[in-house]
Design a protein around this motif. Sequence first.
Motif, mmCIF file in Angstrom:
data_model
loop_
_atom_site.group_PDB
_atom_site.id
_atom_site.type_symbol
_atom_site.label_atom_id
_atom_site.label_comp_id
_atom_site.label_asym_id
_atom_site.label_seq_id
_atom_site.Cartn_x
_atom_site.Cartn_y
_atom_site.Cartn_z
ATOM 1 N N ARG A 43 36.057 38.587 48.709
ATOM 2 C CA ARG A 43 36.686 37.753 49.731
ATOM 3 C C ARG A 43 38.016 37.251 49.193
ATOM 4 O O ARG A 43 38.214 37.174 47.989
ATOM 5 C CB ARG A 43 35.798 36.566 50.109
ATOM 6 C CG ARG A 43 34.510 36.958 50.821
ATOM 7 C CD ARG A 43 33.707 35.727 51.236
ATOM 8 N NE ARG A 43 32.559 36.081 52.048
ATOM 9 C CZ ARG A 43 31.378 36.453 51.578
ATOM 10 N NH1 ARG A 43 31.210 36.515 50.256
ATOM 11 N NH2 ARG A 43 30.391 36.764 52.378
ATOM 12 N N GLY A 44 38.904 36.907 50.115
ATOM 13 C CA GLY A 44 40.171 36.374 49.647
ATOM 14 C C GLY A 44 41.162 36.160 50.758
ATOM 15 O O GLY A 44 40.819 36.092 51.937
ATOM 16 N N GLN A 45 42.430 36.051 50.331
ATOM 17 C CA GLN A 45 43.540 35.807 51.234
ATOM 18 C C GLN A 45 44.593 36.867 50.959
ATOM 19 O O GLN A 45 44.927 37.145 49.803
ATOM 20 C CB GLN A 45 44.118 34.414 50.971
ATOM 21 C CG GLN A 45 45.158 33.957 51.962
ATOM 22 C CD GLN A 45 44.551 33.310 53.200
ATOM 23 O OE1 GLN A 45 43.379 32.957 53.192
ATOM 24 N NE2 GLN A 45 45.339 33.164 54.250
ATOM 25 N N PHE A 55 35.593 38.393 43.626
ATOM 26 C CA PHE A 55 34.413 39.254 43.687
ATOM 27 C C PHE A 55 33.205 38.370 43.378
ATOM 28 O O PHE A 55 33.118 37.778 42.300
ATOM 29 C CB PHE A 55 34.526 40.390 42.676
ATOM 30 C CG PHE A 55 35.712 41.287 42.910
ATOM 31 C CD1 PHE A 55 35.625 42.371 43.764
ATOM 32 C CD2 PHE A 55 36.930 41.030 42.290
ATOM 33 C CE1 PHE A 55 36.719 43.196 44.000
ATOM 34 C CE2 PHE A 55 38.033 41.839 42.513
ATOM 35 C CZ PHE A 55 37.933 42.924 43.365
ATOM 36 N N ASP A 56 32.265 38.284 44.320
ATOM 37 C CA ASP A 56 31.203 37.284 44.189
ATOM 38 C C ASP A 56 30.020 37.738 43.343
ATOM 39 O O ASP A 56 29.089 36.962 43.102
ATOM 40 C CB ASP A 56 30.720 36.816 45.559
ATOM 41 C CG ASP A 56 30.032 37.919 46.365
ATOM 42 O OD1 ASP A 56 29.859 39.048 45.850
ATOM 43 O OD2 ASP A 56 29.668 37.655 47.532
ATOM 44 N N GLY A 57 30.013 39.002 42.885
ATOM 45 C CA GLY A 57 28.889 39.481 42.081
ATOM 46 C C GLY A 57 27.669 39.857 42.899
ATOM 47 O O GLY A 57 26.640 40.249 42.354
ATOM 48 N N ALA A 78 32.006 45.358 48.097
ATOM 49 C CA ALA A 78 32.642 45.723 46.829
ATOM 50 C C ALA A 78 31.563 46.094 45.825
ATOM 51 O O ALA A 78 30.755 45.255 45.440
ATOM 52 C CB ALA A 78 33.491 44.574 46.300
ATOM 53 N N THR A 79 31.560 47.345 45.399
ATOM 54 C CA THR A 79 30.583 47.826 44.424
ATOM 55 C C THR A 79 31.294 48.100 43.105
ATOM 56 O O THR A 79 32.190 48.947 43.044
ATOM 57 C CB THR A 79 29.901 49.111 44.923
ATOM 58 O OG1 THR A 79 29.283 48.853 46.194
ATOM 59 C CG2 THR A 79 28.838 49.574 43.926
ATOM 60 N N ASP A 109 35.730 36.244 33.666
ATOM 61 C CA ASP A 109 34.878 37.336 34.137
ATOM 62 C C ASP A 109 35.482 37.940 35.404
ATOM 63 O O ASP A 109 36.119 37.228 36.198
ATOM 64 C CB ASP A 109 33.465 36.827 34.451
ATOM 65 C CG ASP A 109 32.725 36.371 33.209
ATOM 66 O OD1 ASP A 109 32.920 36.987 32.138
ATOM 67 O OD2 ASP A 109 31.956 35.393 33.303
ATOM 68 N N LEU A 110 35.264 39.236 35.589
ATOM 69 C CA LEU A 110 35.734 39.878 36.810
ATOM 70 C C LEU A 110 35.145 39.195 38.028
ATOM 71 O O LEU A 110 35.847 38.878 38.988
ATOM 72 C CB LEU A 110 35.354 41.365 36.809
ATOM 73 C CG LEU A 110 35.575 42.108 38.130
ATOM 74 C CD1 LEU A 110 37.068 42.204 38.448
ATOM 75 C CD2 LEU A 110 34.946 43.496 38.081
ATOM 76 N N GLN A 111 33.851 38.957 37.985
ATOM 77 C CA GLN A 111 33.146 38.432 39.144
ATOM 78 C C GLN A 111 32.986 36.911 39.031
ATOM 79 O O GLN A 111 32.751 36.371 37.965
ATOM 80 C CB GLN A 111 31.791 39.124 39.281
ATOM 81 C CG GLN A 111 31.937 40.652 39.332
ATOM 82 C CD GLN A 111 30.694 41.392 39.706
ATOM 83 O OE1 GLN A 111 30.511 41.719 40.870
ATOM 84 N NE2 GLN A 111 29.851 41.668 38.749
ATOM 85 N N GLY A 112 33.172 36.253 40.156
ATOM 86 C CA GLY A 112 33.081 34.802 40.193
ATOM 87 C C GLY A 112 34.387 34.101 39.861
ATOM 88 O O GLY A 112 34.440 32.869 39.845
ATOM 89 N N THR A 113 35.444 34.857 39.613
ATOM 90 C CA THR A 113 36.751 34.294 39.289
ATOM 91 C C THR A 113 37.697 34.490 40.469
ATOM 92 O O THR A 113 37.707 35.550 41.091
ATOM 93 C CB THR A 113 37.350 34.981 38.045
ATOM 94 O OG1 THR A 113 36.494 34.744 36.918
ATOM 95 C CG2 THR A 113 38.739 34.455 37.733
ATOM 96 N N LYS A 114 38.498 33.483 40.744
ATOM 97 C CA LYS A 114 39.531 33.613 41.765
ATOM 98 C C LYS A 114 40.753 34.236 41.107
ATOM 99 O O LYS A 114 41.338 33.669 40.179
ATOM 100 C CB LYS A 114 39.889 32.250 42.349
ATOM 101 C CG LYS A 114 40.960 32.299 43.437
ATOM 102 C CD LYS A 114 41.252 30.899 43.955
ATOM 103 C CE LYS A 114 42.374 30.893 44.980
ATOM 104 N NZ LYS A 114 42.669 29.512 45.465
#
Length: 274
Positions: A199-201, A192-194, A211-212, A160-165
């Motif tokens: 967040r990231g590095q 993307f946390d949904g 992020a919308t 999934d786009l969201q919740g995946t690193k």
Amino acid sequence: MHTQRLTLSILAVTGLLATAACGTERAGDGSGSGADSVGARPQSEITGKHWNVQSVTVDGTRHDAPAGAHIEFGKDGKVGGNYGCNHFGASTEVEGDTITVGSDLHKTEMACGDKPMEFESKLSGVLSDSTIKAEVNDGKLTLTTQDGSTVRLVEEEPADLQGTKWNVTSRLKGDSASPLASEAKGKVHLTFDGKGTVRGQLGCNRVSAEATVSDGRITLGSPSTTRMMCSASLMDIERELLKLFDGTVSYELKHRSLTLTSENGTGVEAVATK
């Protein structure tokens, strides 16, 4: 280094990335033996799935696959995937437990490190213009060529786009792509946390921003980052990634691959972590 990528039309034809696929399925002859035969069962289990490559063994020597190496066999007479550096595609035929790959193997032309390029050479040599026996067992696929070379793969579910690193693997600029420097491996990622935040590095510093997500596009707010200084190559990557923020990017999600592209044509390619 920057190298010319194949155009989108070629990508569609050769089945690169996750929609890339291969395999021509043949129905039984109506006698009752075709649909339930030993050879027909692997055919349906092979096509339409994303197979992560674990290793390739040639002349008795095993070579472990780099991250992102995968193969997809589809129902449209094509196979596609990624060697761990370059995307590839070719024509193919799947009949029972036998896979015939054509000699028309196409690939992009990025240059990566010595080990990924060595693996690419081994895997492409096994796949191109070959007849392969396939064995499926509990979500694992083993491909064996006539000369005894083997490729071991495991089925991977889509991300999934969201919740995946998302680990960033390449930078994009127009029709060109360049892999990240080796020292950036595993240090550049986004999640993307949904809940309206990414967040990231960035290679050196951590980042967060609003992020919308909507209709194939992501609007990224102003980035908040830490203030560390790192090597010149990591800081260069970081500056490029920061250009994605304070604007809108289009995204393309294909199984476990993600492309983010800004309005000026720059962007990144990323793969989902385990």
